[in-house]
Scaffold this motif. Structure first.
Motif, PDB file in Angstrom:
ATOM      1  N   LEU A   1      36.453  43.970  11.554  1.00 35.32           N
ATOM      2  CA  LEU A   1      35.593  44.716  12.478  1.00 35.32           C
ATOM      3  C   LEU A   1      34.967  43.782  13.503  1.00 35.32           C
ATOM      4  N   ALA A   2      34.557  42.602  13.084  1.00 33.71           N
ATOM      5  CA  ALA A   2      33.994  41.618  14.020  1.00 33.71           C
ATOM      6  C   ALA A   2      35.051  41.188  15.031  1.00 33.71           C
ATOM      7  N   GLU A   3      36.283  40.987  14.583  1.00 36.99           N
ATOM      8  CA  GLU A   3      37.363  40.588  15.492  1.00 36.99           C
ATOM      9  C   GLU A   3      37.693  41.721  16.460  1.00 36.99           C
ATOM     10  N   ALA A   4      37.700  42.947  15.981  1.00 33.74           N
ATOM     11  CA  ALA A   4      37.960  44.090  16.865  1.00 33.74           C
ATOM     12  C   ALA A   4      36.883  44.179  17.940  1.00 33.74           C
ATOM     13  N   GLU A   5      35.620  44.007  17.562  1.00 34.56           N
ATOM     14  CA  GLU A   5      34.551  44.016  18.559  1.00 34.56           C
ATOM     15  C   GLU A   5      34.735  42.874  19.557  1.00 34.56           C
ATOM     16  N   ARG A   6      35.070  41.684  19.065  1.00 37.02           N
ATOM     17  CA  ARG A   6      35.284  40.535  19.950  1.00 37.02           C
ATOM     18  C   ARG A   6      36.399  40.834  20.961  1.00 37.02           C
TER      19      ARG A   6
ATOM     20  N   PHE B   1      37.032  43.905  28.180  1.00 38.85           N
ATOM     21  CA  PHE B   1      36.145  44.257  29.285  1.00 38.85           C
ATOM     22  C   PHE B   1      35.775  43.052  30.149  1.00 38.85           C
ATOM     23  N   ALA B   2      35.853  41.862  29.589  1.00 37.75           N
ATOM     24  CA  ALA B   2      35.618  40.634  30.363  1.00 37.75           C
ATOM     25  C   ALA B   2      36.882  40.193  31.109  1.00 37.75           C
ATOM     26  N   LYS B   3      37.971  40.934  30.931  1.00 34.47           N
ATOM     27  CA  LYS B   3      39.272  40.646  31.531  1.00 34.47           C
ATOM     28  C   LYS B   3      39.852  39.311  31.067  1.00 34.47           C
ATOM     29  N   THR B   4      39.517  38.921  29.849  1.00 32.41           N
ATOM     30  CA  THR B   4      40.122  37.726  29.270  1.00 32.41           C
ATOM     31  C   THR B   4      41.134  38.088  28.188  1.00 32.41           C
ATOM     32  N   LEU B   5      41.324  39.386  27.938  1.00 37.73           N
ATOM     33  CA  LEU B   5      42.299  39.858  26.963  1.00 37.73           C
ATOM     34  C   LEU B   5      42.972  41.097  27.525  1.00 37.73           C
ATOM     35  N   LYS B   6      44.298  41.111  27.482  1.00 35.38           N
ATOM     36  CA  LYS B   6      45.052  42.268  27.960  1.00 35.38           C
ATOM     37  C   LYS B   6      45.758  43.007  26.831  1.00 35.38           C
TER      38      LYS B   6
ATOM     39  N   GLU C   1      53.051  50.215  23.580  1.00 34.00           N
ATOM     40  CA  GLU C   1      54.008  49.440  24.379  1.00 34.00           C
ATOM     41  C   GLU C   1      53.690  49.452  25.868  1.00 34.00           C
ATOM     42  N   ILE C   2      52.738  50.288  26.297  1.00 33.90           N
ATOM     43  CA  ILE C   2      52.400  50.366  27.723  1.00 33.90           C
ATOM     44  C   ILE C   2      51.591  49.127  28.088  1.00 33.90           C
ATOM     45  N   PRO C   3      52.121  48.298  28.984  1.00 34.01           N
ATOM     46  CA  PRO C   3      51.404  47.061  29.317  1.00 34.01           C
ATOM     47  C   PRO C   3      50.102  47.319  30.081  1.00 34.01           C
ATOM     48  N   PHE C   4      49.181  46.402  29.934  1.00 36.86           N
ATOM     49  CA  PHE C   4      47.932  46.389  30.702  1.00 36.86           C
ATOM     50  C   PHE C   4      48.282  46.543  32.179  1.00 36.86           C
ATOM     51  N   GLY C   5      47.560  47.416  32.877  1.00 34.44           N
ATOM     52  CA  GLY C   5      47.773  47.582  34.310  1.00 34.44           C
ATOM     53  C   GLY C   5      48.951  48.453  34.678  1.00 34.44           C
TER      54      GLY C   5
ATOM     55  N   HIS D   1      39.334  49.469  35.774  1.00 35.37           N
ATOM     56  CA  HIS D   1      39.160  48.147  35.154  1.00 35.37           C
ATOM     57  C   HIS D   1      40.465  47.350  35.193  1.00 35.37           C
ATOM     58  N   GLU D   2      41.574  48.060  35.004  1.00 33.60           N
ATOM     59  CA  GLU D   2      42.880  47.416  34.993  1.00 33.60           C
ATOM     60  C   GLU D   2      43.561  47.449  36.365  1.00 33.60           C
ATOM     61  N   SER D   3      42.896  47.990  37.376  1.00 34.79           N
ATOM     62  CA  SER D   3      43.553  48.310  38.651  1.00 34.79           C
ATOM     63  C   SER D   3      44.061  47.112  39.430  1.00 34.79           C
ATOM     64  N   ASP D   4      43.542  45.929  39.198  1.00 34.34           N
ATOM     65  CA  ASP D   4      44.052  44.804  39.960  1.00 34.34           C
ATOM     66  C   ASP D   4      45.509  44.514  39.618  1.00 34.34           C
ATOM     67  N   GLN D   5      45.992  45.090  38.520  1.00 39.57           N
ATOM     68  CA  GLN D   5      47.387  44.920  38.140  1.00 39.57           C
ATOM     69  C   GLN D   5      48.081  46.262  37.912  1.00 39.57           C
ATOM     70  N   LEU D   6      47.464  47.348  38.392  1.00 39.45           N
ATOM     71  CA  LEU D   6      47.999  48.680  38.108  1.00 39.45           C
ATOM     72  C   LEU D   6      49.327  48.905  38.806  1.00 39.45           C
TER      73      LEU D   6
END
Length: 162
Positions: free
Chosen positions: A48-53, A59-64, A88-92, A154-159
């Protein structure tokens, strides 16, 4: 099956409530502060701690890509195939309900129903699924379509569309 463990925390899209059962994330919902008191945390786990992290990192855009064990404690085989396909749908990127249906061998309307019953939204990115004309349709998160739009923005810079 082991006793479910639960944890709630604030995010940019509202208060998130996670459920872990048997060493896997089995649920994500949005809750009000009043409701979250009724869903009080019970024995925070490392998962649960890892999921929150990971959610905060998203949201910090350091994980996709979320890297968490997930399990479905409900849903038909078809629904579960749709939920796996959405992973399987990629970020953005957005897919249509028809794309999902083609991917799993079903019809768009049934794929839409399965998307709507996704037990782990955000981590299983149902917000990346849109209508055939690009129109945003329902979303289970707090705020509905407005939250879906916020996640896509949030993901639009790569949408990219399909």
């Amino acid at each position: 099956m082991s006793e479910p463990r639960q944890h709630s925390f604030n995010s940019p899209i509202g208060r998130i409530h996670l459920t872990e059962t048997g060493g896997a994330i089995t649920g994500l919902t949005w809750v009000s502060r009043e409701t979250s008191k009724a869903h009080s945390d019970n024995a925070m786990t490392s998962l649960l701690a890892e999921a929150e992290r990971q959610i905060h990192a998203y949201f910090a855009k350091t994980l996709k890509d979320f890297d968490l064990p997930l399990a479905f404690d409900r849903g038909s085989p078809f629904e579960q195939s749709v939920w796996r396909a959405m992973q399987e749908i990629p970020f953005g990127t957005v897919w249509t309900y028809g794309d999902i249906a083609d991917h799993v061998g079903g019809v768009a309307r049934a794929a839409g129903g399965a998307c709507g019953s996704n037990p782990i939204p955000l981590i299983i990115p149902c917000h990346r699924v849109v209508g055939s004309n690009g129109k945003l349709t329902g979303f289970s998160g707090d705020g509905g379509i407005a939250t879906k739009q916020q996640l896509l923005d949030h993901e639009s810079d790569q949408l990219s569309l399909f």
